[in-house]
Design an enzyme around this catalytic site. Structure first.
Site, PDB file in Angstrom:
ATOM      1  N   GLY A  13       0.821  -1.210   0.000  1.00 48.23           N
ATOM      2  CA  GLY A  13       0.000   0.000   0.000  1.00 48.23           C
ATOM      3  C   GLY A  13       0.848   1.251   0.000  1.00 48.23           C
ATOM      4  N   ALA A  14       1.852   1.271  -0.896  1.00 47.78           N
ATOM      5  CA  ALA A  14       2.908   2.289  -0.827  1.00 47.78           C
ATOM      6  C   ALA A  14       2.651   3.522  -1.674  1.00 47.78           C
ATOM      7  CB  ALA A  14       4.242   1.664  -1.248  1.00 47.78           C
ATOM      8  N   GLY A  17      -0.490   8.132   1.297  1.00 51.87           N
ATOM      9  CA  GLY A  17      -0.690   8.126   2.740  1.00 51.87           C
ATOM     10  C   GLY A  17       0.492   7.624   3.534  1.00 51.87           C
ATOM     11  N   LEU A  66      -3.543  -6.905  -3.654  1.00 56.13           N
ATOM     12  CA  LEU A  66      -3.360  -7.802  -2.513  1.00 56.13           C
ATOM     13  C   LEU A  66      -4.565  -8.688  -2.233  1.00 56.13           C
ATOM     14  CD1 LEU A  66      -1.502  -5.353  -0.117  1.00 56.13           C
ATOM     15  CD2 LEU A  66      -0.507  -7.308  -1.317  1.00 56.13           C
ATOM     16  N   ASN A  92       1.502  -2.447   5.430  1.00 55.92           N
ATOM     17  CA  ASN A  92       0.810  -1.175   5.620  1.00 55.92           C
ATOM     18  C   ASN A  92      -0.590  -1.163   5.020  1.00 55.92           C
ATOM     19  OD1 ASN A  92       0.545   1.932   5.763  1.00 55.92           O
ATOM     20  ND2 ASN A  92       0.412   1.489   3.574  1.00 55.92           N
ATOM     21  N   SER A 146      -4.035  -0.447  14.188  1.00 52.57           N
ATOM     22  CA  SER A 146      -4.886   0.727  14.369  1.00 52.57           C
ATOM     23  C   SER A 146      -5.310   0.789  15.824  1.00 52.57           C
ATOM     24  CB  SER A 146      -6.126   0.622  13.466  1.00 52.57           C
ATOM     25  OG  SER A 146      -7.081   1.616  13.782  1.00 52.57           O
ATOM     26  N   TYR A 158     -14.401  -3.531  10.462  1.00 55.91           N
ATOM     27  CA  TYR A 158     -13.017  -3.054  10.379  1.00 55.91           C
ATOM     28  C   TYR A 158     -12.303  -3.277  11.709  1.00 55.91           C
ATOM     29  CZ  TYR A 158      -9.098   0.238  10.077  1.00 55.91           C
ATOM     30  OH  TYR A 158      -7.859   0.808  10.110  1.00 55.91           O
ATOM     31  N   GLU A 194      -4.206  11.878   8.835  1.00 52.04           N
ATOM     32  CA  GLU A 194      -4.707  12.569   7.648  1.00 52.04           C
ATOM     33  C   GLU A 194      -4.132  11.918   6.391  1.00 52.04           C
ATOM     34  OE1 GLU A 194      -4.961  17.027   5.628  1.00 52.04           O
ATOM     35  OE2 GLU A 194      -4.077  16.782   7.631  1.00 52.04           O
ATOM     36  N   THR A 195      -4.931  11.080   5.765  1.00 53.28           N
ATOM     37  CA  THR A 195      -4.548  10.388   4.532  1.00 53.28           C
ATOM     38  C   THR A 195      -5.773  10.324   3.624  1.00 53.28           C
ATOM     39  OG1 THR A 195      -5.175   8.193   5.350  1.00 53.28           O
ATOM     40  CG2 THR A 195      -2.920   8.942   5.846  1.00 53.28           C
TER      41      THR A 195
END
Length: 251
Positions: A13-14, A17, A66, A92, A146, A158, A194-195
């Site tokens: 997930g690069a 964010g 993924l 990530n 998280s 989630y 913040e992403t």
């Protein structure tokens, strides 16, 4: 960070964010970063910029969805061919659709589970195999968990996947200790960052999303700094989980 110069890190997930911030930081510290995402245009754009900044750091973009096990397998085949090994695996990638438990769509649950849990486990397993095959005894696994893996706020499904990450982090630590290896595992559990996460969750145009204007939030770089902190620790120090959130965040 000197001992990591020239060594290989995988970041999932690069492209944006937190993943982008981690990728930038590791390349600047001289690592070879295999950066994967479903779309790699942004990673490709970073490549020349970052490699110009670092004498030894390199960026290797790989397209990988993924949710597709065959694409993960192909990614590790490419890593093995190019570098033989992974020294650091940073899981990530994560997603939330805000799917309710009563009214949510099972397909949203499945995608969330595939990315937040299954891909994390598959990437971890493959990375550790490469470490062991190449006699790497000081590798590092980092799960981007998280605060939702430690308390229930909002999206119950989630939170369920992130509670699994909390359990998987401890489960992996136990397995690695039983194997008598010094490969370490750590979780990083941020609060609000913040992403693109909030607008994606709300299925909004980022320009229209006001969530971060109304809620105190960390910057992606704050989380990337914790990755560096983990990697800087001596071999006898295992950081297990870092919980961080904006000072003003209540829950």
């Amino acid at each position: 960070m000197e001992r990591w110069v020239g060594r290989v890190a995988l970041v999932t997930g690069a492209s944006a964010g937190i993943g982008e911030a981690i990728t930038r930081s590791l390349v600047r510290h001289g690592m070879i970063v295999v950066a994967c995402a479903r779309g790699v245009d942004k990673i490709q754009a970073m490549k020349s910029e970052l490699e110009a900044e670092s004498a030894s750091g390199k960026l290797h973009p790989i397209q990988c969805d993924l949710t597709q096990k065959d694409q993960i397998a192909a990614m590790f085949k490419e890593i093995k061919k190019e570098y033989k090994v992974v020294h650091v695996c940073i899981n990530n990638a994560g997603i939330s659709f805000g799917a309710h438990l009563v009214r949510g769509k099972p397909e949203d649950w499945q995608t969330t589970l595939d990315i937040n849990v299954m891909a994390l486990c598959i990437c971890t397993q493959n990375s550790i195999k490469l470490m062991l095959d190449n006699k790497v005894n000081d590798g590092q696994i980092i799960h981007l968990n998280s605060m939702s893996g430690h308390r229930i706020v909002g999206d119950g499904f989630y939170c369920g996947t992130k509670y699994m990450v909390t359990a998987l982090t401890e489960g992996l630590r136990n397995e690695l200790r039983a194997m008598k290896t010094n490969i370490r595992v750590c979780g990083i559990s941020p609060g609000v960052v913040e992403t693109e996460f909030a607008p994606r969750k709300a299925r909004q145009d980022p320009a229209e999303c006001t969530f971060y204007q109304k809620n105190p939030s960390l910057k992606a770089e704050d989380v990337a700094n914790q990755v560096i902190h983990i990697l800087q620790q001596p071999a006898h120090v295992q950081i297990h989980d870092i919980l961080l959130r904006p000072t003003e965040q209540v829950k």
